[in-house]
Enzyme design. Structure first.
Site, short mmCIF file in Angstrom:
data_model
loop_
_atom_site.label_atom_id
_atom_site.label_comp_id
_atom_site.label_asym_id
_atom_site.label_seq_id
_atom_site.Cartn_x
_atom_site.Cartn_y
_atom_site.Cartn_z
N SER A 255 1.34 -1.82 0.17
CA SER A 255 -0.05 -0.02 0.28
C SER A 255 0.76 0.92 0.17
CB SER A 255 -0.36 -0.43 0.85
OG SER A 255 -0.52 0.59 2.27
N LYS A 256 0.35 2.40 -0.37
CA LYS A 256 0.67 3.23 -0.29
C LYS A 256 1.64 4.06 0.54
CE LYS A 256 -0.32 6.69 -4.02
NZ LYS A 256 -1.66 6.52 -4.41
N ARG A 257 0.80 4.10 1.86
CA ARG A 257 1.15 3.48 3.34
C ARG A 257 2.97 3.06 3.61
NH1 ARG A 257 -2.37 3.71 8.23
NH2 ARG A 257 -2.89 5.80 7.50
N SER A 259 4.64 1.88 1.50
CA SER A 259 5.89 2.30 1.07
C SER A 259 6.67 3.29 1.20
CB SER A 259 5.34 2.74 -0.39
OG SER A 259 4.51 1.74 -1.34
N ALA A 260 5.68 4.21 2.60
CA ALA A 260 6.26 5.70 2.90
C ALA A 260 7.66 5.11 3.87
CB ALA A 260 5.28 6.70 3.28
#
Length: 493
Positions: A255-257, A259-260
């Site tokens: 997910s995007k989170r 990835s961060a």
RNA sequence: GCCCCCAUCGUCUAGAGGACCAGGACGCGGCCCUUUCAAGGCCUAAACCGGGGUUCGAAUCCCCGUGGGGGCACCA
């Protein structure tokens, strides 16, 4: 060798290129090079709303950085252009018309509101959401009249209601679905733009694509895509759906989170980040090439040319693969060690500069062999070898005291070592090490104790590249100055 | 809910009916080398999802189950 393959990577610039896309591009590239064919880059930008600023630029830059240069596509004109779907609107419209004429598509006037209502009703009844085929009943004359009257409409594919459709996937064999489970998918939106299903199939045919190698998220629409080719009377390309990448735990997609979070640990799924984190194209290529494939029973380190040589669709696996960042580090380290020292120096330089160190290229070149087998990513050199570029280093007093020694004994050791070093104009003198070992013996120290003190004094670090090689590069004057500073620190304890 | 796909060590995989007490790599642990850290060398632990078939014989073929993944948009 098989027939020359004409393949394409067809991303939508709705974000930055990630390793999943990069791997799809890689396999397409490899098949093209392997068979002496062509690798095309086509941009699927029909949905202008979803475009991300800088997305296209990132895509081209990332692909080039990886070494996956396309033969035809943006900035590489060919006979099948334009390669931006946003410039091919009329082509798709003409093909939609042809499909209608052939009786394989029809015009639908149902409003989004009716469709939404239909969907809700179906979901309440626990049915799969599907178009009910209302506009199929319209005669061509009726439809034409309503179009002429300016009524908004879309074009839908007329999926057979009976029977089944079988398509062959290279990795999975025959895939059969009952046509009743399929929808009358929209091909052309009311704004006149084609949807992926139509645009991609038309382009693949027009661009003479022989193998469609793409992500397996397309598997569910594969029957539709095959039917579109068949409705036009075209030969189908070979279909090859790649496995998806799962997060390291193996549970679900990234997910995007997440990835961060990864970025904080020095990892990322985005190519541009990987580049910035000090990964090399060679390392990234090797890493992603092997996620979902195996090219040799006994070997797993490959350069791009080696991959070209060995590539085959037969070596790909259909199962989903969990991303393993530890392995990225491993491959990156391996490829860093394979580099010529000058090349390593050249590639590390920007990272030193970013850290605010004036990295003299000649100096870096001498340092490279010392740290080559120690760096995992290109930026590791900064932490490891920053002391070469600084005028002074600051050593913690505690680090200057030898293992199991008093500060007094350490002070004496530094002093004695300084005197020996002062005698050598060139610290690269091979006799130097023997003399310092003698000194250690005379002082009743283990070599490691003495060298540990010197290391801390000269590099300001407890972990460093080999001591003697480092001192030789730093030079007598600076080494003596640092030793002097260390002695003062020790005396002040 | 419906459809489709997948299933070997923790992870990536080899294996296409007997060559498998299942091989390699990463990671883990140990040993060697060694001035630190690495790199390198050697060694250990670690898997065929479950149940039925087919067969003289199955990790390999078939069925069911389970688990995982993907998809069901006027996105791609």
């Amino acid at each position: 060798m098989s027939q020359p393959a004409r393949v394409r990577f067809a991303p939508s610039p709705t974000g930055f290129l990630h390793i999943g896309g990069a791997r799809t591009a890689l396999y397409n590239f490899l098949l093209a090079r392997q068979t002496g064919g062509q690798f095309l880059l086509r941009i699927e930008d029909t949905d202008q709303k979803r475009l991300v600023p800088g997305g296209l630029e990132d895509l081209l830059a990332s692909l080039r950085w990886l070494g996956l240069q396309w033969d035809e596509g943006p900035e590489a004109d060919g006979v099948c252009g334009p390669y931006l779907q946003s410039q091919r609107k009329e082509i798709y419209q003409a093909h939609a018309d042809e499909l209608i004429a052939r009786g394989s598509a029809y015009i639908c006037f149902c409003t989004p509101a009716r469709l939404a209502e239909l969907r809700t009703r179906q979901q309440q009844r626990k049915e799969s959401p599907r178009y009910d085929g209302l506009c199929r009943r319209l005669t061509p004359a009726e439809a034409e009249a309503r179009v002429r009257a300016g009524e908004p409409h879309v074009v839908r594919f007329k999926t057979p209601r009976e029977g089944a459709t079988t398509v062959v996937d290279v990795l999975r064999g025959e895939i059969t679905v009952h046509n009743k489970d399929l929808d009358d998918s929209i091909l052309l939106k009311s704004d006149g733009w084609a949807l992926y299903h139509l645009a991609a199939m038309v382009d693949d045919h027009l661009m003479m694509i022989t193998h469609v190698i793409r992500s397996s998220e397309w598997l569910p629409s594969l029957p539709l895509h095959a039917m579109i080719h068949r409705a036009f009377g075209w030969d189908e390309p070979k279909w090859c759906h790649l496995s998806v990448f799962l997060k390291p735990s193996g549970k679900g997609k990234m997910s995007k989170r997440e990835s961060a979070e990864l970025m904080k640990e020095g990892h990322s799924v985005f190519v541009r980040d990987l580049r910035e984190l000090g990964y090399t194209p060679e390392g990234v290529i090797n890493w992603i090439a092997l996620m979902g494939a195996s090219f040799d029973e006994k070997q797993d380190v490959f350069s791009l040319p080696e991959l070209v040589e060995r590539f085959s669709l037969d070596h790909l696996t259909p199962a989903a693969a969990a991303v393993n960042f530890t392995k990225a580090d491993h491959f990156n380290g391996v490829h860093l060690r394979r580099l010529a020292p000058e090349e390593l120096a050249r590639r590390m330089r920007p990272f030193f500069e970013k850290a605010g160190l004036a990295a003299d290229e000649a100096l870096l070149r001498r340092i490279a062999p010392l740290i080559q087998e120690r760096v995992v990513t290109l930026d590791d050199g900064v932490e490891m070898a920053g002391f070469f570029f600084r005028e002074h280093v600051v050593s913690a007093a505690s680090d200057l005291v030898g293992k199991g020694m008093t500060s007094q004994a350490s002070t004496e050791a530094v002093h004695a070592a300084s005197e020996i070093l002062a005698d050598h104009a060139d610290l690269a003198d091979p006799a130097l090490e023997a003399k310092l070992r003698d000194l250690a013996e005379r002082l009743g120290l283990k070599p490691g104790q003495l060298f540990g003190i010197l290391r801390a004094a000269v590099t300001g670090q407890t972990v460093s590249p080999p001591l003697f090689g480092s001192m030789a590069i730093i030079g007598r004057e600076k080494v003596l100055a640092r030793l002097g500073a260390a002695e003062r620190t020790l005396r002040a304890m």
